[in-house]
Design an enzyme around this catalytic site. Structure first.
Site, PDB file in Angstrom:
ATOM      1  N   ASP A  37      34.371  54.713  28.011  1.00 17.21           N
ATOM      2  CA  ASP A  37      34.888  55.294  29.250  1.00 17.21           C
ATOM      3  C   ASP A  37      34.376  56.694  29.610  1.00 17.21           C
ATOM      4  OD1 ASP A  37      36.435  55.133  31.551  1.00 17.21           O
ATOM      5  OD2 ASP A  37      38.148  56.085  30.621  1.00 17.21           O
ATOM      6  N   CYS A  78      46.557  41.189  43.912  1.00 17.20           N
ATOM      7  CA  CYS A  78      46.268  42.583  43.586  1.00 17.20           C
ATOM      8  C   CYS A  78      46.042  43.406  44.848  1.00 17.20           C
ATOM      9  CB  CYS A  78      45.056  42.688  42.652  1.00 17.20           C
ATOM     10  SG  CYS A  78      43.508  42.021  43.327  1.00 17.20           S
ATOM     11  N   CYS A 119      48.815  46.849  46.677  1.00 16.91           N
ATOM     12  CA  CYS A 119      48.433  48.267  46.697  1.00 16.91           C
ATOM     13  C   CYS A 119      49.257  49.048  47.723  1.00 16.91           C
ATOM     14  CB  CYS A 119      46.946  48.408  47.013  1.00 16.91           C
ATOM     15  SG  CYS A 119      46.381  50.136  46.990  1.00 16.91           S
ATOM     16  N   CYS A 137      43.119  34.039  45.693  1.00 23.12           N
ATOM     17  CA  CYS A 137      44.245  34.924  45.367  1.00 23.12           C
ATOM     18  C   CYS A 137      44.018  36.332  45.915  1.00 23.12           C
ATOM     19  CB  CYS A 137      44.445  34.968  43.855  1.00 23.12           C
ATOM     20  SG  CYS A 137      45.799  36.052  43.330  1.00 23.12           S
TER      21      CYS A 137
END
Length: 343
Positions: A133, A193, A197, A190
């Protein structure tokens, strides 16, 4: 040596606590440069200037370390034991992203990666570099190329085997290891998500405008947040889990193998009034060993004040009033905003 070493590598990775271990080549993500350039050109990166500055490396993993011949991609689960959205209706409490409710994953994952890398050198030779990361590595694209999972419409990596609650790490090596087949997109029609938001941060499926993302606004964004967005933050004071929590593939989520990812009780639903009182020393003590520590007291308390302003709780007015003269301009601005909202 190749296949037997690869089999032992996968077995070793699982013994270290990783839920999946796959391999690809550094050059298996030719689509990244164009997508990254479009992201930056649209300004979606906001204040994250380092994304534009390191585009050459982030867009081409092979350029990061030209000697590398294989990239080992690994996923480590941090699936929460509780519903991270349960705290959202509790307006006098703060919502902290699941991954930040205990120890800093950077330290935990990197230690596991280093142990695995040392084992690989001992078994097969070669050289290695580990990343989690903090380096200009397109982990999610490499993860899909290696078959770890696929980048969903929320732009995060997810899998049929472990959902989307996972940290991604990589081990670059000069060894030629057998590669795995890339994963295909399984999101279908789908929109769970995208529709979850709070700030409409997705201009389109598979695109994220960080400037509207609550995780970006509460962690990366310096200074005052635009007033138009403050009310949409709700009581989220560090990160946001809404799009991750909404994903139906989490029915296959795997329990975290490391108890240090389990939420500290005091961070599941901390009281906003108490958090607003934190000075620098108290902030550092409370979040010692936590990823939250890196944003500093001022930005964190700024977030807390936005949550207080959104609470509708008159009892929190004194906490906001106490900070209208704070030395940090963003904190003072947030305090005045919260006072105005509550009064």
């Amino acid at each position: 040596m190749g296949s037997s070493l690869k089999d032992k590598l996968v077995e070793r990775a699982r013994s270290e606590g990783f839920v999946s271990c796959r391999v690809c080549r550094p050059w298996d993500v030719p689509q990244v440069p164009e997508r990254l350039a479009a992201f930056v050109e649209a300004g979606y990166h906001g204040q994250m200037g380092w994304m534009a500055e390191r585009m050459h490396w982030r867009g081409d993993p092979a350029a990061l370390w030209p000697e590398a011949r294989s990239v080992i991609m690994l996923a480590e689960s941090y699936t929460p034991e509780h519903d991270p959205r349960a705290v959202l209706p509790q307006r006098d409490r703060g919502a902290i992203s699941v991954y930040a409710q205990n120890k800093d994953y950077h330290d935990l994952v990197k230690k596991r990666l280093k142990r695995l890398a040392r084992w690989l050198i001992a078994e097969g030779g070669g050289e290695v570099k580990v990343f989690v990361d903090t380096a200009p590595v397109p982990e999610k694209a490499l993860g899909q190329a290696a078959g770890l999972g696929w980048q969903g419409k929320h732009t995060n990596l997810l899998s049929r085997d472990w959902g989307n609650w996972a940290f991604i790490g990589s081990v670059f090596t000069t060894l030629e290891l057998p590669v795995d087949a890339a994963e295909i997109d399984r999101c279908g029609s789908c929109r769970a998500c995208l529709d979850s938001c709070p700030t409409d941060a997705f201009p389109a499926p598979y695109q994220l405008d960080a400037r509207r993302c609550i995780s970006y606004l509460t962690i990366e964004h310096k200074g005052p947040v635009e007033e138009e967005l403050r009310g949409k933050l709700g009581n989220r004071i560090y990160g946001c889990d809404d799009c991750l929590a909404a994903c139906p593939w989490n029915k296959f989520a795997v329990a975290a193998s490391d108890m240090r990812y389990a939420a500290r009780e005091e961070l599941k639903a901390p009281k906003l009034a108490e958090l607003a009182e934190l000075d620098d020393a108290a902030f550092r003590t409370l979040f010692s060993g936590s990823p939250i520590k890196r944003i500093g007291r001022d930005r964190f308390v700024r977030n807390v004040l936005y949550a207080i302003g959104n609470s509708g709780e008159p009892g929190l007015l004194p906490a906001a009033q106490a900070l209208v003269g704070d030395p940090d301009p963003a904190v003072a601005d947030a305090a005045r905003w919260a006072v105005k909202r509550l009064a």
